[in-house]
Design a protein around this motif. Structure first.
Motif, PDB file in Angstrom:
ATOM      1  N   THR A 105      42.160  32.341  35.125  1.00  0.00           N
ATOM      2  CA  THR A 105      41.784  30.930  34.749  1.00  0.00           C
ATOM      3  C   THR A 105      42.915  29.939  35.591  1.00  0.00           C
ATOM      4  OG1 THR A 105      41.447  31.753  32.521  1.00  0.00           O
ATOM      5  CG2 THR A 105      41.957  29.369  32.950  1.00  0.00           C
ATOM      6  N   SER A 106      43.899  30.103  35.804  1.00  0.00           N
ATOM      7  CA  SER A 106      44.904  29.079  36.551  1.00  0.00           C
ATOM      8  C   SER A 106      44.224  29.007  38.048  1.00  0.00           C
ATOM      9  CB  SER A 106      46.281  29.624  36.521  1.00  0.00           C
ATOM     10  OG  SER A 106      46.560  30.956  37.232  1.00  0.00           O
ATOM     11  N   GLU A 107      43.705  29.967  38.598  1.00  0.00           N
ATOM     12  CA  GLU A 107      43.477  30.059  39.886  1.00  0.00           C
ATOM     13  C   GLU A 107      41.975  29.433  40.061  1.00  0.00           C
ATOM     14  OE1 GLU A 107      43.823  34.280  40.957  1.00  0.00           O
ATOM     15  OE2 GLU A 107      45.674  33.709  42.123  1.00  0.00           O
ATOM     16  N   GLY A 108      41.194  29.613  39.037  1.00  0.00           N
ATOM     17  CA  GLY A 108      40.027  29.046  38.905  1.00  0.00           C
ATOM     18  C   GLY A 108      40.110  27.169  38.928  1.00  0.00           C
ATOM     19  N   LEU A 109      40.862  26.896  37.883  1.00  0.00           N
ATOM     20  CA  LEU A 109      41.303  25.462  37.724  1.00  0.00           C
ATOM     21  C   LEU A 109      41.896  25.078  38.922  1.00  0.00           C
ATOM     22  CD1 LEU A 109      42.705  25.684  34.037  1.00  0.00           C
ATOM     23  CD2 LEU A 109      40.424  24.768  35.015  1.00  0.00           C
ATOM     24  N   TYR A 324      54.731  45.908  41.081  1.00  0.00           N
ATOM     25  CA  TYR A 324      53.344  46.324  41.228  1.00  0.00           C
ATOM     26  C   TYR A 324      52.970  47.279  40.026  1.00  0.00           C
ATOM     27  CZ  TYR A 324      52.148  44.537  45.876  1.00  0.00           C
ATOM     28  OH  TYR A 324      51.545  43.610  46.683  1.00  0.00           O
ATOM     29  N   GLN A 325      53.753  48.055  39.856  1.00  0.00           N
ATOM     30  CA  GLN A 325      53.539  49.111  38.649  1.00  0.00           C
ATOM     31  C   GLN A 325      53.447  48.321  37.307  1.00  0.00           C
ATOM     32  OE1 GLN A 325      56.687  52.019  39.460  1.00  0.00           O
ATOM     33  NE2 GLN A 325      55.184  53.338  40.692  1.00  0.00           N
ATOM     34  N   SER A 326      54.079  47.182  37.159  1.00  0.00           N
ATOM     35  CA  SER A 326      54.130  46.485  35.729  1.00  0.00           C
ATOM     36  C   SER A 326      52.876  45.432  35.651  1.00  0.00           C
ATOM     37  CB  SER A 326      55.424  46.167  35.504  1.00  0.00           C
ATOM     38  OG  SER A 326      55.887  45.110  36.356  1.00  0.00           O
ATOM     39  N   VAL A 327      52.434  45.002  36.861  1.00  0.00           N
ATOM     40  CA  VAL A 327      51.531  43.791  36.761  1.00  0.00           C
ATOM     41  C   VAL A 327      50.350  44.355  35.773  1.00  0.00           C
ATOM     42  CG1 VAL A 327      50.067  44.306  38.826  1.00  0.00           C
ATOM     43  CG2 VAL A 327      50.555  42.252  38.117  1.00  0.00           C
ATOM     44  N   THR A 328      49.992  43.073  34.958  1.00  0.00           N
ATOM     45  CA  THR A 328      48.833  43.302  34.294  1.00  0.00           C
ATOM     46  C   THR A 328      47.774  43.056  34.636  1.00  0.00           C
ATOM     47  OG1 THR A 328      49.190  41.072  33.278  1.00  0.00           O
ATOM     48  CG2 THR A 328      50.106  42.711  32.079  1.00  0.00           C
ATOM     49  N   ILE A 329      46.718  43.939  34.502  1.00  0.00           N
ATOM     50  CA  ILE A 329      45.282  43.849  35.154  1.00  0.00           C
ATOM     51  C   ILE A 329      44.288  43.806  34.214  1.00  0.00           C
ATOM     52  CG2 ILE A 329      43.799  45.180  36.828  1.00  0.00           C
ATOM     53  CD1 ILE A 329      46.384  46.849  37.871  1.00  0.00           C
ATOM     54  N   GLY A 330      43.107  43.086  34.285  1.00  0.00           N
ATOM     55  CA  GLY A 330      42.235  43.161  33.343  1.00  0.00           C
ATOM     56  C   GLY A 330      41.339  41.780  33.511  1.00  0.00           C
ATOM     57  N   SER A 331      40.559  41.409  32.649  1.00  0.00           N
ATOM     58  CA  SER A 331      39.599  40.480  32.519  1.00  0.00           C
ATOM     59  C   SER A 331      40.506  39.111  33.035  1.00  0.00           C
ATOM     60  CB  SER A 331      38.935  40.280  31.261  1.00  0.00           C
ATOM     61  OG  SER A 331      38.432  39.013  31.361  1.00  0.00           O
ATOM     62  N   PRO A 332      40.142  38.543  33.978  1.00  0.00           N
ATOM     63  CA  PRO A 332      40.758  37.402  34.283  1.00  0.00           C
ATOM     64  C   PRO A 332      40.865  36.253  33.244  1.00  0.00           C
ATOM     65  CG  PRO A 332      38.722  37.351  35.626  1.00  0.00           C
ATOM     66  CD  PRO A 332      39.039  38.662  34.788  1.00  0.00           C
ATOM     67  N   LEU A 333      39.621  36.223  32.251  1.00  0.00           N
ATOM     68  CA  LEU A 333      39.485  35.162  31.488  1.00  0.00           C
ATOM     69  C   LEU A 333      40.301  35.407  30.262  1.00  0.00           C
ATOM     70  CD1 LEU A 333      35.435  35.301  31.184  1.00  0.00           C
ATOM     71  CD2 LEU A 333      37.128  33.977  32.729  1.00  0.00           C
ATOM     72  N   LEU A 338      47.246  39.191  35.113  1.00  0.00           N
ATOM     73  CA  LEU A 338      47.655  38.457  36.408  1.00  0.00           C
ATOM     74  C   LEU A 338      46.699  38.975  37.414  1.00  0.00           C
ATOM     75  CD1 LEU A 338      51.580  38.546  36.305  1.00  0.00           C
ATOM     76  CD2 LEU A 338      50.095  36.844  35.787  1.00  0.00           C
ATOM     77  N   VAL A 339      46.080  40.020  37.416  1.00  0.00           N
ATOM     78  CA  VAL A 339      45.154  40.555  38.674  1.00  0.00           C
ATOM     79  C   VAL A 339      43.919  40.846  38.073  1.00  0.00           C
ATOM     80  CG1 VAL A 339      44.780  42.520  40.151  1.00  0.00           C
ATOM     81  CG2 VAL A 339      47.252  41.661  39.865  1.00  0.00           C
ATOM     82  N   GLY A 340      42.913  40.192  38.405  1.00  0.00           N
ATOM     83  CA  GLY A 340      41.397  40.357  38.340  1.00  0.00           C
ATOM     84  C   GLY A 340      40.739  41.346  39.109  1.00  0.00           C
ATOM     85  N   PRO A 341      39.399  41.351  39.101  1.00  0.00           N
ATOM     86  CA  PRO A 341      38.608  42.652  39.660  1.00  0.00           C
ATOM     87  C   PRO A 341      38.331  42.142  41.363  1.00  0.00           C
ATOM     88  CG  PRO A 341      37.033  40.967  38.494  1.00  0.00           C
ATOM     89  CD  PRO A 341      38.654  40.688  38.348  1.00  0.00           C
ATOM     90  N   LEU A 342      38.245  43.335  41.998  1.00  0.00           N
ATOM     91  CA  LEU A 342      37.445  43.111  43.513  1.00  0.00           C
ATOM     92  C   LEU A 342      36.295  42.667  43.049  1.00  0.00           C
ATOM     93  CD1 LEU A 342      38.632  46.478  45.034  1.00  0.00           C
ATOM     94  CD2 LEU A 342      39.741  44.273  45.387  1.00  0.00           C
ATOM     95  N   ILE A 343      35.630  41.943  44.139  1.00  0.00           N
ATOM     96  CA  ILE A 343      34.213  41.244  43.768  1.00  0.00           C
ATOM     97  C   ILE A 343      33.236  42.236  43.742  1.00  0.00           C
ATOM     98  CG2 ILE A 343      33.697  41.273  46.499  1.00  0.00           C
ATOM     99  CD1 ILE A 343      32.957  38.377  44.122  1.00  0.00           C
ATOM    100  N   ASP A 344      33.262  43.562  44.432  1.00  0.00           N
ATOM    101  CA  ASP A 344      32.016  44.250  43.995  1.00  0.00           C
ATOM    102  C   ASP A 344      32.500  45.742  44.582  1.00  0.00           C
ATOM    103  OD1 ASP A 344      32.064  44.213  46.849  1.00  0.00           O
ATOM    104  OD2 ASP A 344      30.333  42.911  46.897  1.00  0.00           O
ATOM    105  N   LYS A 345      31.715  46.575  44.337  1.00  0.00           N
ATOM    106  CA  LYS A 345      32.020  48.214  44.623  1.00  0.00           C
ATOM    107  C   LYS A 345      32.183  48.257  46.293  1.00  0.00           C
ATOM    108  CE  LYS A 345      29.413  52.544  44.750  1.00  0.00           C
ATOM    109  NZ  LYS A 345      28.172  53.439  44.550  1.00  0.00           N
ATOM    110  N   GLY A 346      31.414  47.510  47.199  1.00  0.00           N
ATOM    111  CA  GLY A 346      31.834  47.740  48.563  1.00  0.00           C
ATOM    112  C   GLY A 346      33.032  47.321  48.861  1.00  0.00           C
ATOM    113  N   SER A 347      33.500  46.307  48.287  1.00  0.00           N
ATOM    114  CA  SER A 347      35.128  46.193  48.549  1.00  0.00           C
ATOM    115  C   SER A 347      36.019  47.224  47.953  1.00  0.00           C
ATOM    116  CB  SER A 347      35.715  44.660  47.825  1.00  0.00           C
ATOM    117  OG  SER A 347      35.109  43.738  48.155  1.00  0.00           O
ATOM    118  N   PHE A 348      35.776  47.658  46.750  1.00  0.00           N
ATOM    119  CA  PHE A 348      36.429  48.963  46.273  1.00  0.00           C
ATOM    120  C   PHE A 348      36.532  50.035  47.502  1.00  0.00           C
ATOM    121  CE2 PHE A 348      36.516  53.161  43.942  1.00  0.00           C
ATOM    122  CZ  PHE A 348      37.833  53.047  43.502  1.00  0.00           C
ATOM    123  N   GLU A 349      35.227  50.295  48.026  1.00  0.00           N
ATOM    124  CA  GLU A 349      35.087  51.558  48.697  1.00  0.00           C
ATOM    125  C   GLU A 349      36.041  51.308  50.066  1.00  0.00           C
ATOM    126  OE1 GLU A 349      30.947  51.931  49.235  1.00  0.00           O
ATOM    127  OE2 GLU A 349      30.755  52.967  47.503  1.00  0.00           O
TER     128      GLU A 349
END
Length: 513
Positions: A105-109, A324-333, A338-349
């Protein structure tokens, strides 16, 4: 609430309706838009053809012919109103950025705040489009430079900053007297629709207050590669500002050069930081973690290479791995993530391929695995990866748009500077040090060869006051603040003879009848 329970399509419809975008603009088309948060479809848009693009460019050219006659401070008034509309829409547009791109949210704003900031900058600039008076060798003459509008400006933006990049270009281009044609990323057309609607609100206010402005001053073209090519190849577009991958830049640059058009290419950045023995390690840890993991490693200014001095390597790197091991990952909403998703499957691959290549070069990988795949098979969340490398080789010299940080030891600052500069990319850079000589060396002629060189802060982030870009691989060009406005104008030198004679070459005479 789990990822599967999020109804983002309904929220998008509400936001776009609030911002004045008609429902038929994002339903029933051929271009499917998916949110990286869930991987589910949130819109379907109609696409422009190359023919549509040509017609839009012709209309934008006509708008330019009218707009260039408006005094620059009056042009600035339109951008002032745009800034007001963006302030009113900040929460809604910022939320839409988070949904469509996956930013917290903070980065979107924050991205919308950058739009507001460049509007403020451009309003002041509209009264400061200065030219110099130049000393002339001729008596009773005056010589000066003047700056004039260039023409319709093409803007091609990438998914990772879907609205800010448009504003950096458009705010300056419009106060300079140009019209604009914008082709956004196919991955982020909804935020473009919203931004165009906000601009049109500002334009309606501008006209309602008694000012004159042409139609088609800002044009939005949603489509694929053929639309971008039409924009790049059209003779009435004297400048294209393109943001994206170096591969895209290699395609765009030569095509523009073929017709002697200008380019501003703000491309990828394989950005690095050097940590010296005198560095404040607490400050360094925060700066490195934020710039390497923020936006899931999908900023053009993301920190991707880290050179740590031998004497402090064992003190810093284990702490960094723990972070890195402790950072929270999940829905950016969701607050706290603190860490949201990659944009798509291609980026993950591509991320996984880079990690495998790093292992083949002797790299030790910590992190990098996919998480939350049980909540949504179509969304790609990953644990940010640290890769301790024996040398700068293989994927370290390439940019992977994902949260991978390659860490290497060094023993001598000159060695670190050589490694730092020994990649083709060169957007942003930083050094962490409390030694004045090391700091000055880093920002000197023989230091960092990047467009941005920071001391005691990471490479990510750029303020509006400083022009952004200068990517070394392409010769680039710069957007946003400083003297970047000159790229959107043409320079003329004017010489005025206020005397009664015309100086001629020695010995030249002729009769005037």
């Amino acid at each position: 609430m789990t990822l599967a329970q999020l109804d983002l399509a309904a929220e998008v419809q509400t936001i776009l309706g609030k911002l004045g975008v008609a429902a038929d603009r994002y339903t029933g088309g051929t271009l499917a838009v998916r949110s990286p948060i869930t991987g589910k479809e949130i819109g379907r848009l109609s696409e422009a053809s190359a023919t549509d693009a040509g017609q839009a460019i012709d209309a934008a050219h006509q708008a330019f012919l009218e707009w260039r006659l408006v005094p620059a401070p009056k042009r600035g008034e339109l951008i002032r109103l745009l800034g007001e509309e963006l302030r009113a829409a900040k929460a809604s547009l910022g939320r839409l950025v988070s949904i469509e791109v996956g930013k917290i949210t903070s980065e979107g704003l924050g991205e919308v705040q950058e739009m507001i900031d460049i509007c403020d900058f451009a309003v002041g600039l509209s009264r400061q489009l200065y030219g110099l008076t130049i000393a002339t060798e001729r008596s009773e003459h005056r010589m000066m430079e003047t700056w004039h509008p260039l023409g319709p400006i093409g803007i091609i933006s990438a998914f990772n900053f879907p609205v800010a990049v448009w504003s950096w270009n458009a705010a300056l281009a419009i106060v300079c007297g140009n019209s604009t044609i914008w082709k956004p990323s196919e991955k982020t057309p909804l935020t473009a629709l919203a931004t165009q609607a906000i601009f049109e609100k500002a334009l309606d206010r501008y006209i309602a207050e008694g000012s004159k402005a042409p139609k088609n001053l800002s044009t939005l073209l949603i489509g694929g590669r053929e639309v971008g090519e039409a924009l790049v190849d059209h003779e009435k577009v004297p400048l294209v500002s393109a943001t994206g991958s170096t591969a895209m830049g290699r395609a765009v640059g030569p095509r523009l050069a073929q017709r002697f058009a200008r380019s501003i290419l703000e491309l990828g950045g394989n950005n690095a930081a050097i940590v010296t023995p005198t560095a404040d390690l607490d400050l360094t840890l925060r700066g490195v973690a934020f710039s390497a993991m923020g936006t899931a490693g999908q900023r053009c200014t993301t920190l991707r290479r880290l050179f740590v001095h031998d004497s402090i390597y064992d003190a810093l790197v284990p702490r960094l791995i723990k972070a890195y091991q402790s950072v929270t990952i999940g829905s950016p909403l969701q607050d706290g993530n603190l860490v949201g998703p990659l944009i798509d499957k291609g980026s993950f691959e591509k991320m996984q391929q880079a990690l495998e290549a790093a292992k083949a070069e002797g790299g030790k990988v910590t992190g990098g695995a996919r998480v939350l795949d049980g909540e949504s098979a179509d969304a790609y969340y990953v644990r940010p990866a640290i890769v301790e490398m024996p040398t700068q080789a293989g994927p370290v010299k390439e940019e992977t748009f994902a949260p991978i940080l390659y860490v290497m030891r060094y023993s001598d600052l000159d060695e670190a500077l050589h490694l730092h500069n020994d990649v083709p990319q060169g957007l942003s850079s930083s050094i962490f040090t409390n030694d004045m000589r090391e700091a000055e060396a880093f920002v000197s002629d023989c230091g960092s060869d990047c467009g941005i060189a920071n001391v005691n802060l990471g490479p990510s982030g750029a303020e509006i006051g400083g022009a952004f870009g200068g990517e070394k691989e392409t010769g680039g060009g710069r957007e946003s603040g400083s003297d970047a406005w000159k790229a959107y104008m043409r320079r003329a030198t004017n010489t005025l003879n206020y005397g009664r004679t015309l100086p001629l070459a020695q010995g030249v005479k002729f009769d005037v009848i």
